[in-house]
Design a protein around this motif. Sequence first.
Motif, PDB file in Angstrom:
ATOM      1  N   ASP A   9     -10.955 -12.424 -21.208  1.00 33.52           N
ATOM      2  CA  ASP A   9     -12.240 -13.071 -21.466  1.00 33.52           C
ATOM      3  C   ASP A   9     -13.217 -12.101 -22.137  1.00 33.52           C
ATOM      4  OD1 ASP A   9     -11.410 -15.465 -20.480  1.00 33.52           O
ATOM      5  OD2 ASP A   9     -12.361 -15.239 -18.518  1.00 33.52           O
ATOM      6  N   THR A  10     -13.326 -10.906 -21.577  1.00 32.08           N
ATOM      7  CA  THR A  10     -14.278  -9.933 -22.110  1.00 32.08           C
ATOM      8  C   THR A  10     -13.836  -9.404 -23.467  1.00 32.08           C
ATOM      9  OG1 THR A  10     -14.972  -9.269 -19.899  1.00 32.08           O
ATOM     10  CG2 THR A  10     -15.371  -7.702 -21.679  1.00 32.08           C
ATOM     11  N   TYR A  11     -12.581  -9.003 -23.576  1.00 27.80           N
ATOM     12  CA  TYR A  11     -12.070  -8.425 -24.822  1.00 27.80           C
ATOM     13  C   TYR A  11     -12.207  -9.412 -25.979  1.00 27.80           C
ATOM     14  CZ  TYR A  11      -9.059  -5.287 -27.542  1.00 27.80           C
ATOM     15  OH  TYR A  11      -8.571  -4.408 -28.472  1.00 27.80           O
ATOM     16  N   ASP A  12     -11.814 -10.656 -25.744  1.00 26.77           N
ATOM     17  CA  ASP A  12     -11.878 -11.664 -26.802  1.00 26.77           C
ATOM     18  C   ASP A  12     -13.321 -12.017 -27.156  1.00 26.77           C
ATOM     19  OD1 ASP A  12      -9.176 -11.559 -26.466  1.00 26.77           O
ATOM     20  OD2 ASP A  12      -8.903 -13.659 -25.918  1.00 26.77           O
ATOM     21  N   THR A  13     -14.228 -11.888 -26.177  1.00 27.88           N
ATOM     22  CA  THR A  13     -15.643 -12.142 -26.457  1.00 27.88           C
ATOM     23  C   THR A  13     -16.220 -11.060 -27.355  1.00 27.88           C
ATOM     24  OG1 THR A  13     -15.995 -13.330 -24.376  1.00 27.88           O
ATOM     25  CG2 THR A  13     -17.933 -12.346 -25.404  1.00 27.88           C
ATOM     26  N   VAL A  14     -15.910  -9.807 -27.066  1.00 26.85           N
ATOM     27  CA  VAL A  14     -16.439  -8.705 -27.866  1.00 26.85           C
ATOM     28  C   VAL A  14     -15.893  -8.754 -29.290  1.00 26.85           C
ATOM     29  CG1 VAL A  14     -16.549  -6.194 -28.126  1.00 26.85           C
ATOM     30  CG2 VAL A  14     -16.798  -7.217 -25.857  1.00 26.85           C
ATOM     31  N   THR A  15     -14.606  -9.018 -29.433  1.00 25.86           N
ATOM     32  CA  THR A  15     -13.974  -9.016 -30.766  1.00 25.86           C
ATOM     33  C   THR A  15     -14.136 -10.341 -31.490  1.00 25.86           C
ATOM     34  OG1 THR A  15     -11.830  -9.724 -29.858  1.00 25.86           O
ATOM     35  CG2 THR A  15     -12.245  -7.347 -29.992  1.00 25.86           C
ATOM     36  N   ARG A  16     -14.559 -11.367 -30.768  1.00 23.78           N
ATOM     37  CA  ARG A  16     -14.707 -12.718 -31.307  1.00 23.78           C
ATOM     38  C   ARG A  16     -13.405 -13.224 -31.924  1.00 23.78           C
ATOM     39  NH1 ARG A  16     -20.905 -12.604 -33.676  1.00 23.78           N
ATOM     40  NH2 ARG A  16     -20.016 -11.242 -35.269  1.00 23.78           N
ATOM     41  N   ARG A  17     -12.299 -12.897 -31.224  1.00 27.61           N
ATOM     42  CA  ARG A  17     -10.980 -13.349 -31.657  1.00 27.61           C
ATOM     43  C   ARG A  17     -10.163 -13.756 -30.425  1.00 27.61           C
ATOM     44  NH1 ARG A  17     -13.029 -13.831 -35.798  1.00 27.61           N
ATOM     45  NH2 ARG A  17     -12.448 -12.984 -37.837  1.00 27.61           N
ATOM     46  N   LYS A  18      -9.826 -15.021 -30.323  1.00 24.83           N
ATOM     47  CA  LYS A  18      -9.023 -15.505 -29.212  1.00 24.83           C
ATOM     48  C   LYS A  18      -7.620 -14.915 -29.287  1.00 24.83           C
ATOM     49  CE  LYS A  18      -7.700 -19.748 -26.803  1.00 24.83           C
ATOM     50  NZ  LYS A  18      -7.766 -21.235 -26.797  1.00 24.83           N
ATOM     51  N   GLY A  19      -7.129 -14.409 -28.161  1.00 28.01           N
ATOM     52  CA  GLY A  19      -5.793 -13.819 -28.118  1.00 28.01           C
ATOM     53  C   GLY A  19      -5.760 -12.350 -28.458  1.00 28.01           C
ATOM     54  N   ALA A  20      -6.907 -11.763 -28.819  1.00 24.25           N
ATOM     55  CA  ALA A  20      -6.939 -10.346 -29.208  1.00 24.25           C
ATOM     56  C   ALA A  20      -6.499  -9.444 -28.063  1.00 24.25           C
ATOM     57  CB  ALA A  20      -8.340  -9.963 -29.674  1.00 24.25           C
ATOM     58  N   PHE A  21      -6.920  -9.755 -26.841  1.00 21.86           N
ATOM     59  CA  PHE A  21      -6.566  -8.913 -25.700  1.00 21.86           C
ATOM     60  C   PHE A  21      -5.068  -8.914 -25.462  1.00 21.86           C
ATOM     61  CE2 PHE A  21      -5.647  -8.492 -21.139  1.00 21.86           C
ATOM     62  CZ  PHE A  21      -6.156  -7.226 -20.903  1.00 21.86           C
ATOM     63  N   THR A  22      -4.444 -10.068 -25.528  1.00 19.02           N
ATOM     64  CA  THR A  22      -3.005 -10.167 -25.296  1.00 19.02           C
ATOM     65  C   THR A  22      -2.233  -9.331 -26.304  1.00 19.02           C
ATOM     66  OG1 THR A  22      -3.235 -12.376 -24.356  1.00 19.02           O
ATOM     67  CG2 THR A  22      -1.056 -11.752 -25.151  1.00 19.02           C
ATOM     68  N   ARG A  23      -2.649  -9.402 -27.563  1.00 17.49           N
ATOM     69  CA  ARG A  23      -1.979  -8.613 -28.599  1.00 17.49           C
ATOM     70  C   ARG A  23      -2.216  -7.122 -28.399  1.00 17.49           C
ATOM     71  NH1 ARG A  23      -3.949 -13.119 -31.390  1.00 17.49           N
ATOM     72  NH2 ARG A  23      -5.829 -12.039 -32.104  1.00 17.49           N
ATOM     73  N   PHE A  24      -3.450  -6.748 -28.053  1.00 16.32           N
ATOM     74  CA  PHE A  24      -3.759  -5.338 -27.839  1.00 16.32           C
ATOM     75  C   PHE A  24      -2.967  -4.785 -26.669  1.00 16.32           C
ATOM     76  CE2 PHE A  24      -6.230  -2.162 -25.461  1.00 16.32           C
ATOM     77  CZ  PHE A  24      -6.317  -1.165 -26.413  1.00 16.32           C
ATOM     78  N   ARG A  25      -2.941  -5.504 -25.562  1.00 18.06           N
ATOM     79  CA  ARG A  25      -2.225  -5.020 -24.378  1.00 18.06           C
ATOM     80  C   ARG A  25      -0.738  -4.828 -24.666  1.00 18.06           C
ATOM     81  NH1 ARG A  25      -2.619  -8.815 -19.258  1.00 18.06           N
ATOM     82  NH2 ARG A  25      -1.530 -10.170 -20.760  1.00 18.06           N
ATOM     83  N   ALA A  26      -0.124  -5.766 -25.366  1.00 15.90           N
ATOM     84  CA  ALA A  26       1.293  -5.643 -25.704  1.00 15.90           C
ATOM     85  C   ALA A  26       1.535  -4.450 -26.620  1.00 15.90           C
ATOM     86  CB  ALA A  26       1.788  -6.932 -26.364  1.00 15.90           C
ATOM     87  N   GLY A  27       0.662  -4.284 -27.615  1.00 17.71           N
ATOM     88  CA  GLY A  27       0.822  -3.165 -28.541  1.00 17.71           C
ATOM     89  C   GLY A  27       0.619  -1.828 -27.883  1.00 17.71           C
TER      90      GLY A  27
END
Length: 369
Positions: A190-208
Amino acid sequence: MHQLVATPFGGRRLILRPGSTKAVQLPHTKFDELRTLAAVPNTVPKWLVDAVLAQWHLDLAGQSAGEVILFRDAGPYAVSRATWEINLGCDYDCPLCYLGKKQFEGLDMAGKRRLLAVMRDAGVIWLQITGGEPLIDPDFPEAYRLAHELGMLVEILSNGSRLHKDHVLNLLRTYPPSKLTLSMYGATADTYDTVTRRKGAFTRFRAGLTNAVAAGLNIDLSLIIVRENEHEVEAMRDWARQLRVPFREYANISPTLHGGAEPLPSQSPQYLTNRAPFTGCPAGHTFFHADPFGKASICKVGREPNVDLIAEGVEGLARLGGIAESLMLLTGGCSGCKLSGTCRVCRPMARVFQDAKAPLANYCQHGMR
């Protein structure tokens, strides 16, 4: 493919290893001896085998010196470091970004090859590739490989959004960066995607991030602290500690490069820190910045005047020292200040804050009184 880079560095002679921040320093006589040995079929001498084994646990015994060691020549100036914005486009839309309008444009691959060759000839040893987001540039793989082949040790500044892709991770495994610096914008989706304004950004970052750690890459995390994620700072710290990855925290947000104040409301007041007094900078003397069009400036903040490296080549860099001195002397509204000797930002940065009409407390000691 070379495993070591032998290079002059000022008055020193160094052996470097791609993917590592360590070095072996050689006496000039040993460096010259090694260059002679590498010019004809010879194995790596025992004294270097022992030094490399001790520093990197890399066994070069019996291997050809000419095949495993790439020799660099000294450049005509004192330049040894550079940063390069391969593009300014980004797959995130963070309101805190200093780039302002992020346009995906720049040199074609032929221009990128020309720029990297100029950097090599100028004596650049350590190159930082940034953006925008460098890993989304279609020319990044070829440009990154070329920088490695030219004997530069490359650091990548990235948001990590593409590290979950196999072809990206395989590239970095094959040609390890000296450092992979990743920005972290939160500890939950919730927080990561809010800051980046991109849905799914956190999931991709965590996997990478998980994949990059497992690959043994030299990772450094930048914890970006803003209003939207200030409640997760300790969780971000804990995540980095669990991964056993070093991290640094950044809460002092700057205006855009063009003096826009749009990023400043993102700052978290409770996490702002007092910058250390500005005591000087090597910008324009031993270091320079290149934008996506190959325009070299003293740094990413002081972009004007600049030098067109594509048109002028290495010789154009001779002007940067004078440009740096002139920019550092320009006070831009600070003339006569009795506190200038302990100012906490350089003159180009002060001008950006002034253009943004930012509160004095953001950059000037007068605003703290």
